[in-house]
Design an enzyme around this catalytic site. Structure first.
Site, PDB file in Angstrom:
ATOM      1  CE1 TYR A 149      -3.656   2.539   0.541  1.00 17.18           C
ATOM      2  CE2 TYR A 149      -2.347   3.329   2.391  1.00 17.18           C
ATOM      3  CZ  TYR A 149      -3.404   3.495   1.514  1.00 17.18           C
ATOM      4  OH  TYR A 149      -4.194   4.611   1.599  1.00 17.18           O
ATOM      5  CG  ASP A 250       5.766   3.651   0.836  1.00 12.31           C
ATOM      6  OD1 ASP A 250       6.047   4.368   1.818  1.00 12.31           O
ATOM      7  OD2 ASP A 250       4.604   3.393   0.488  1.00 12.31           O
ATOM      8  CE  LYS A 278       2.214   5.233   8.563  1.00 12.99           C
ATOM      9  NZ  LYS A 278       0.860   5.671   8.890  1.00 12.99           N
TER      10      LYS A 278
END
Length: 442
Positions: A149, A250, A278
């Protein structure tokens, strides 16, 4: 499956559904795959959340990863408070964005990073990195891996894992959209390969490598449950660069989570571009992408690839991220403590499941962990296809049994949980005691 009542949270959820699609602002929060109603959170400190009904919960989500120091950490709190005194947004450069960029480059230079551009989310980071890859190479196709994802940009909602795992479709090399609203013509620019299958990637690159701008991947998958790459797969990833294709890591989830140099530093990966989010915002909205100067200088205003953002480099997010990374640097032993805790948690969960006769496989690396409700070959789930065979109904029952005992686990079989510096021996023992009870109820 018994679901404990939390009347204030239930009232808030009912009200939210009137004014917000599904009552939530991110789908997994709706508890759709585990049943019951989501808990609305009133506050968070250390390793604990307190919901709107006043119930204290031992948290293993950590805002889905960024709270590596624990919630409301004093140093991060102070940094945000100090930044707030100067205002919330300028629409102009500020010193903190320079300081944080210098810090990120310092920590990731071993992975080839020389320039960083800040954005406001992980989706923005991956979307921007792939536009850059297309602009730099002059090619239009990208490759991603089934179950990885990378945010909700149109071209990346293809075989996208996590909450989309039950709806994704398509064959190797094809690209069926995982979401309504994504044109098939656009999705067709995304080719799909299999994570941890080096032969499949080699075959795809041999046939179409000259057309492919970038291969994007999660160094450690978190959105199909935790999947750890094999050495052969990492070697195949590096081979894509032989055809002029950019390798894009990623690290929105793993960046500064698995080591101070991220998963790339820990695993020896040398990508052309890295995406973060994050942790680099210390819990505030943030994203970034970076890489070697030759590539990054194609981004405007230096180069022809346009990307902009009014709130990019926001002083509050920069302050929180800088405080978080500085604290991590100041505690060189922290990553070892996180891994020791999480390894003990993994071992305890496996023992508890075995004692209850419940088949599980526990994947863990650093402070990331997933309990797959299945008896995987060799005791470890390594591929998307294996992960997809997990017993989601058993997981849902276990999740609710844990929640009833005050353990706030990720509300999806296909997610990682995250351990923070605020988790200690008392939290470990509390969790394992709850897990033994929850497994016995299955």
């Amino acid at each position: 499956m018994t679901v404990q009542a939390n009347p204030i949270s239930e009232q808030l959820f009912s009200r939210a559904k009137v004014v917000t699609p599904g009552g939530v602002n991110s789908p997994v929060r709706a508890f759709g795959s585990v049943g019951g109603h989501p808990h609305f959170i009133a506050q968070a400190n250390g390793a604990y959340l307190t919901n709107a009904d006043g119930k204290r919960l031992l948290d293993y989500i950590g805002s889905w990863g960024p709270m590596i120091l624990g919630h409301n950490h004093p140093r991060v709190h102070q940094a945000i408070a100090e930044a707030l005194q100067g205002g919330t947004s300028f629409g102009a450069p500020n010193e903190r964005e320079v300081l944080l960029a210098e810090k990120v480059v310092e920590l990731t230079r071993s992975s080839g990073v020389e320039r960083v551009r800040f954005v406001n989310s992980g989706t923005e980071a991956t979307m921007s990195a792939l536009r850059l890859a297309r602009g730099f190479t002059g090619r239009k196709y990208i490759v991603k891996f089934r179950g990885n994802y990378h945010g909700h940009a149109d071209g990346l909602l293809v075989e996208a894992g996590s909450g989309l795992m039950t709806t994704a479709a398509g064959q190797l090399g094809s690209a069926a959209p995982s979401s309504a609203g994504v044109p098939e013509e656009y999705a067709a620019l995304t080719l799909v390969s299999e994570y941890n299958d080096p032969a499949a990637l080699d075959t795809l690159m041999q046939g179409r490598g000259h057309e492919i701008a970038a291969v994007i991947f999660e160094p450690v998958v978190g959105n199909a449950g935790v999947l750890v790459p094999s050495a052969d797969f990492l070697a195949a990833l590096h081979r894509v660069k032989d055809q002029g294709t950019l390798l894009v890591a990623d690290e929105v989830m793993t960046g500064f989570r698995l080591s101070l140099q991220g998963a790339c530093g820990r695993l020896g990966i040398q990508p052309d571009l890295i995406c973060w989010g994050k942790i680099i915002g210390g819990g505030l909205p943030v994203g970034a992408y970076g890489g070697r100067a030759e590539v990054m200088d194609f981004v405007s205003p230096s180069g022809p690839v346009y990307q902009a953002g009014t709130l990019s480099g926001n002083p509050l997010a920069m302050a929180a991220g800088l405080a978080t990374l500085s604290e991590l640097q100041d505690q060189p032993e922290l990553y070892g403590r996180l891994e020791t805790y999480t390894t003990a948690l993994a071992d305890g969960l496996k023992d508890a499941a075995q004692a209850a006769g419940v088949p599980v496989s526990v994947n863990q690396i650093g402070s990331m962990l997933t309990v797959f409700f299945q008896d995987a070959p060799h005791g470890s789930v390594t591929t998307y296809q294996q992960a997809a065979h997990s017993d989601t109904q058993a997981f849902a029952r276990w999740f609710q049994a844990m929640l009833a005992q005050g353990i706030y686990w990720a509300p999806s079989q296909f997610e990682s949980i995250f351990v923070s510096a605020a988790h200690g021996d008392a939290e470990l023992q509390t969790t394992l005691q709850a897990a033994r009870q929850a497994f016995s109820e299955l």
